[in-house]
Design a protein around this motif. Sequence first.
Motif, PDB file in Angstrom:
ATOM      1  N   VAL A 106       0.844  -1.197   0.000  1.00 57.37           N
ATOM      2  CA  VAL A 106       0.000   0.000   0.000  1.00 57.37           C
ATOM      3  C   VAL A 106       0.880   1.247   0.000  1.00 57.37           C
ATOM      4  O   VAL A 106       1.819   1.365   0.780  1.00 57.37           O
ATOM      5  CB  VAL A 106      -0.948   0.015   1.221  1.00 57.37           C
ATOM      6  N   THR A 135      -1.121  -0.985  -4.505  1.00 56.05           N
ATOM      7  CA  THR A 135      -2.406  -0.309  -4.477  1.00 56.05           C
ATOM      8  C   THR A 135      -2.283   0.877  -3.530  1.00 56.05           C
ATOM      9  O   THR A 135      -1.283   1.015  -2.826  1.00 56.05           O
ATOM     10  CB  THR A 135      -3.543  -1.255  -4.023  1.00 56.05           C
ATOM     11  N   GLY A 136      -3.288   1.714  -3.538  1.00 55.13           N
ATOM     12  CA  GLY A 136      -3.237   2.883  -2.664  1.00 55.13           C
ATOM     13  C   GLY A 136      -4.599   3.498  -2.466  1.00 55.13           C
ATOM     14  O   GLY A 136      -5.593   3.051  -3.039  1.00 55.13           O
ATOM     15  N   TYR A 158      -3.302   9.843   2.409  1.00 60.98           N
ATOM     16  CA  TYR A 158      -2.728   8.571   2.876  1.00 60.98           C
ATOM     17  C   TYR A 158      -1.454   8.822   3.695  1.00 60.98           C
ATOM     18  O   TYR A 158      -1.248   8.208   4.741  1.00 60.98           O
ATOM     19  CB  TYR A 158      -2.419   7.630   1.705  1.00 60.98           C
ATOM     20  N   ASP A 167      -4.019   0.468   6.039  1.00 58.58           N
ATOM     21  CA  ASP A 167      -3.497  -0.382   4.958  1.00 58.58           C
ATOM     22  C   ASP A 167      -4.397  -1.600   4.745  1.00 58.58           C
ATOM     23  O   ASP A 167      -4.696  -1.967   3.606  1.00 58.58           O
ATOM     24  CB  ASP A 167      -2.068  -0.835   5.256  1.00 58.58           C
ATOM     25  N   ILE A 170      -7.473  -0.550   2.918  1.00 59.28           N
ATOM     26  CA  ILE A 170      -7.184  -0.304   1.503  1.00 59.28           C
ATOM     27  C   ILE A 170      -7.009  -1.629   0.756  1.00 59.28           C
ATOM     28  O   ILE A 170      -7.511  -1.792  -0.368  1.00 59.28           O
ATOM     29  CB  ILE A 170      -5.954   0.609   1.342  1.00 59.28           C
ATOM     30  N   THR A 174      -9.314  -2.807  -2.242  1.00 61.49           N
ATOM     31  CA  THR A 174      -8.679  -3.165  -3.508  1.00 61.49           C
ATOM     32  C   THR A 174      -9.194  -4.511  -4.002  1.00 61.49           C
ATOM     33  O   THR A 174      -9.520  -4.665  -5.185  1.00 61.49           O
ATOM     34  CB  THR A 174      -7.147  -3.213  -3.353  1.00 61.49           C
TER      35      THR A 174
END
Length: 186
Positions: A106, A135-136, A158, A167, A170, A174
Amino acid sequence: MKRAFDLILALIAALLLILPILIVAMLVRLTSPGPIVYWSNRVGRRNRIFKMPKFRSMRIDTPAVATHLLENPSQWLTPIGAFLRKSSLDELPQLWSILKGDMSFVGPRPALYNQDDLIALRTAQGVDALVPGLTGWAQVNGRDELPIPQKVALDAEYLHRQSLMFDLKILWMTALKVLTRDGVSH
């Protein structure tokens, strides 16, 4: 702690995904000429350039620019390129970058070396201090559809909110986005 989490998760993911990785590699090889993995120059932590691997989804003569800057991106896709991108299977080789420490699970998605506007905005916001991610926060809030200033604002958010729980949130978001193919460009 984040680095240890990344290492453990990347090792587990590599073991669990070895068969899909091998199948995708074979399909890339059988459906188009050129290398199986495409190594692109990306901007990492503190704006250091590193080589990021992806399963090749574009023809070998594709210009080295962000996909959204191509006039007709679909004309450059390999026969399985659209599937690889929609399923995010093209991202699997990035486990190597996570194991190596160039990336995290992340963080902000690594910019292409020639995305000067994105790099400048991230640097001005201090986002360049982060290790880029598979991913983020920006990816789960719009992915390819967001304009660059909005991506950077989410990356900066973030930066200030990062934690193991954030994280994990997220990563969960995702997984849902990938499964529903939400926000994926061709």
